[in-house]
Every structure is written in C-alpha cells, then in structure tokens.
Design an enzyme around this catalytic site. Structure first.
Site, PDB file in Angstrom:
ATOM      1  N   ASP A  93       0.860  -1.178   0.000  1.00  0.00           N
ATOM      2  CA  ASP A  93       0.000   0.000   0.000  1.00  0.00           C
ATOM      3  C   ASP A  93       0.900   1.233   0.000  1.00  0.00           C
ATOM      4  O   ASP A  93       1.982   1.230   0.582  1.00  0.00           O
ATOM      5  CB  ASP A  93      -0.883  -0.030   1.249  1.00  0.00           C
ATOM      6  CG  ASP A  93      -1.927   1.066   1.258  1.00  0.00           C
ATOM      7  OD1 ASP A  93      -1.950   1.874   0.306  1.00  0.00           O
ATOM      8  OD2 ASP A  93      -2.716   1.118   2.209  1.00  0.00           O
ATOM      9  N   ASP A 268      -7.971  -7.092   0.644  1.00  0.00           N
ATOM     10  CA  ASP A 268      -7.110  -7.188   1.821  1.00  0.00           C
ATOM     11  C   ASP A 268      -7.872  -6.632   3.009  1.00  0.00           C
ATOM     12  O   ASP A 268      -8.738  -5.777   2.850  1.00  0.00           O
ATOM     13  CB  ASP A 268      -5.817  -6.391   1.632  1.00  0.00           C
ATOM     14  CG  ASP A 268      -6.035  -4.901   1.868  1.00  0.00           C
ATOM     15  OD1 ASP A 268      -5.754  -4.415   2.988  1.00  0.00           O
ATOM     16  OD2 ASP A 268      -6.511  -4.209   0.945  1.00  0.00           O
TER      17      ASP A 268
END
Length: 377
Positions: A93, A268
C-alpha cells in the site's frame, strides 16, 4: 492500452471472474484475499501457516516500512521477500490511508504530504515519487500510486478535491514507475467517496493514464455496505476487463462475496487477525465469539468438517479458556483459523466461478451465515 499479458481471465459467471495474475515472485489466483502484514510480519502467525492456509500473496505497508526499519535498509538486505522470509508475491500500500488516519499531524499540498512520524516525531515528506521509490526499494511485486483517502462522511467539495489530486498524483506515480524492471506492476486508485459521478470521473481518468491494475480506494471507511457496493457498481464497468481489480481494505466475508459478484478480483483486510486477537472466529456458520460463556463447557470444535486442522481439532471450551485467560496461544489459534477460513472461502469462490455455479454458491453461503452458529449442547 494493449492487452495485459500478466493477467489471464480463466472463467466468468455473471460479473464474477476467476483468473491468474503473474508477478515476479509467483502467480496469484484470483479472486484473492491478501492477508495483511503491515510491518513485514503477520501478527501471531508464521509465514508457513499463511502459505499452508492457501494465501498466494500478502500485503505490506509503505508508510510503516519506510519509517521502520527503512526502505533503504530493506533494499540492502535483499528486499522484502528476503528480509521477511515470505517466498511469494507481495503488494505494498502506498501509505495514503495511513496518512489519512494521521490527519491531525499532516500538511497536504500539491507537491506532497508532510507529517510527523508516530514513532519518533521526525518530519517526513511523502511525494508520489518518493512513495514509488520506497516501494521499488522494498521490491514489492505490486506497487500502489500515492493517493489522498477521505474518511466518509465528507462534503462533496472535499471529496472532489481529493479525487482530482489523486488523479494528478497517479500520473506522477506512473512516470516515477517507468524505469521499474519488467514484470513489476503499478496499480492506480479510484477515489470519489460516495458520489457516483466523481467515482466515474476518477475511474475514467485512471484508465486514460493507464495502469497495470486498478484499485477502488476510500471505501470501508465509515460508509454503509450498501454505499460501498453501489460505488463498486459505478466503477467496475468502466475498468478494462483485462486488468485486475482490487477493492482496498475490504473486508468481512459477506463484503468479499458481494464484491466478487460485482467483478472484484483482489481484497485485503486486517479483520482475520485483528478479530482473532479479540476472541472472534470466522466460520461457515458465521462469526463465533469465543468469549461467550456458552462455549465454556462445549467439547466440540468450531467446525468438525473443516479442512484446517486447528478449526476441527481444538475444543470450543479450550479456545474459550485461552481467550478468557489472555493466553497468547488463543490469539494465535484464532488468527490462523480465520486466515484459513478466508482462504477456503476464496478457493470455494474460484471453483464456483469456474464451474458456473457461483450464484448458487453465493446463495447457499449467505444462507449458512444467516442460520448462524451451531446451537450449544
């Protein structure tokens, strides 16, 4: 854009898709759930348990890893896979969500976001270019553009400003990624909050820029599930069919099932391990709270038909005892049970799509959750 050579759709059932995403460190079967190892580790679990449960890919976080132990240090030690011992694909991320969560410490400009480290208070500047540089140093198979994520509810003006900034940062991120080695991938992130036309504009802008894959960000940040699903329905039809689609930070098993039905390929979330540390197990009967006193004298396992050994072997009474006593083993067992359940769910989803029975599977799975856990003896 030319057709993607790294993502192959292998089956469809309605809008639901199954396929294979090829990365430098292996192939990811989709739909895929990525367990979250924020700082390069899975809380309470060894990597072998994550792999044995069926995970093809895991997630790390740029924000946390750049602050500690540092991207340059990880690069010098061989990159994330060598450093952590995870021998498979990793996605990182960009850090945008963490910056949002530290809003009281940040200063945002067209150029960058500046913030104070939560570790030592040091001033840090994160630009789209630096975010990509960090992710390349980490060696992540899939990097994410830097974006601004607005917590909902928010005013339209704030949402549109953040969406437009994210589009410009996406262009800068792509330019910074151009010298990456072949096979490594960059995903753009669609923003736009809960405003349909802004979501559509964001998706179209990202497609015009051109990315290896497309994420939908800024959801599961306070809005109802119905709003999240509605925004997926606005964005997914705009995205190229030959690129993977990633719904960031989602979510519950029901969220995942419904998002797959709307064409999402990747997910996720911290829920499996976070809820496990707080005494909650995910099963085909729904969520089971092991803190509940009704489990104290129950010798049955959570699910005697489960393929995962811990799910079918440990008595509810023992798991309840571990949770109430605050034993570390309780958190570890429930975390692995939850990760295994999520991976089993994804495998069952993939098989149902491939067999053309996804809608029946979806209905039966929802019915099982609705019936709830087994009654106490």
């Amino acid at each position: 854009m030319t057709a993607a050579s790294y993502f192959h759709l292998q089956g469809r059932d309605g809008e639901a898709r199954t396929g294979a995403l090829t990365t430098p460190h292996g192939v990811v079967r989709t739909p895929a759930f990525m367990p979250v190892g924020t700082a390069g580790a899975m809380k309470g679990l060894h990597w072998r348990e994550v792999r044995d449960a069926g995970a093809d890919i895991v997630l790390g976080n740029t924000y946390h890893l750049m602050l500690r132990p540092g991207a340059e240090r990880i690069a010098a030690l061989g990159g994330l896979q060598t450093f952590t011992g995870w021998n498979g694909p990793m996605l990182t991320d960009s850090g945008g969500f963490q910056v949002m969560s530290l809003a009281q410490l940040r200063k945002l400009s067209e150029h960058a976001v500046t913030f104070r480290s939560h570790i030592d208070g040091a001033k840090v500047e994160l630009t789209p270019e630096r975010s990509i540089e960090v992710q390349r140093l980490l060696g992540s198979d899939i990097a994410m553009q830097l974006d601004e994520c607005v917590r909902l509810p928010a005013g339209r003006g704030d949402i549109e400003r953040a969406m437009q900034l994210s589009l410009r940062w996406g262009e800068r991120s792509k330019r910074a990624f151009e010298s990456a080695l072949p096979g490594y991938l960059l995903f753009g992130i669609a923003q736009g909050g809960d405003v349909a036309e802004l979501r559509q504009a964001s998706a179209r802008g990202l497609v015009d820029t051109g990315f290896h894959g497309y994420a939908i960000g800024g959801l599961a940040v306070g809005e109802p599930q119905a709003v999240m699903l509605a925004m997926i329905e606005e964005v997914a039809p705009i995205l190229p069919t030959d690129r993977p689609r990633y719904l960031m930070g989602v979510g519950t098993p029901e969220d995942i099932l419904e998002a797959v039905a709307r064409g999402i390929d990747m997910f996720d979330c911290v829920l499996p391990t976070r809820n496990g540390r707080h005494g909650m197990a995910f099963t085909r009967f729904g969520a089971v709270n092991l803190q509940n006193a009704r489990h104290a004298d129950d010798p049955r396992p959570l699910d005697e038909e489960s393929a995962w050994p811990s799910t079918r072997s440990y008595a509810r009474a023992y798991l309840h005892h571990l949770v109430k006593a605050g034993e570390t083993l309780g958190a570890m067992l429930l975390s692995e049970i939850n990760i295994a359940y999520y991976q089993t769910l994804m495998q069952d989803i993939r098989e149902a799509i491939a067999q053309g029975t996804f809608q029946q599977f979806r209905q039966q799975t929802r019915a099982n959750w609705a019936r709830g856990d087994l009654p106490p003896r």
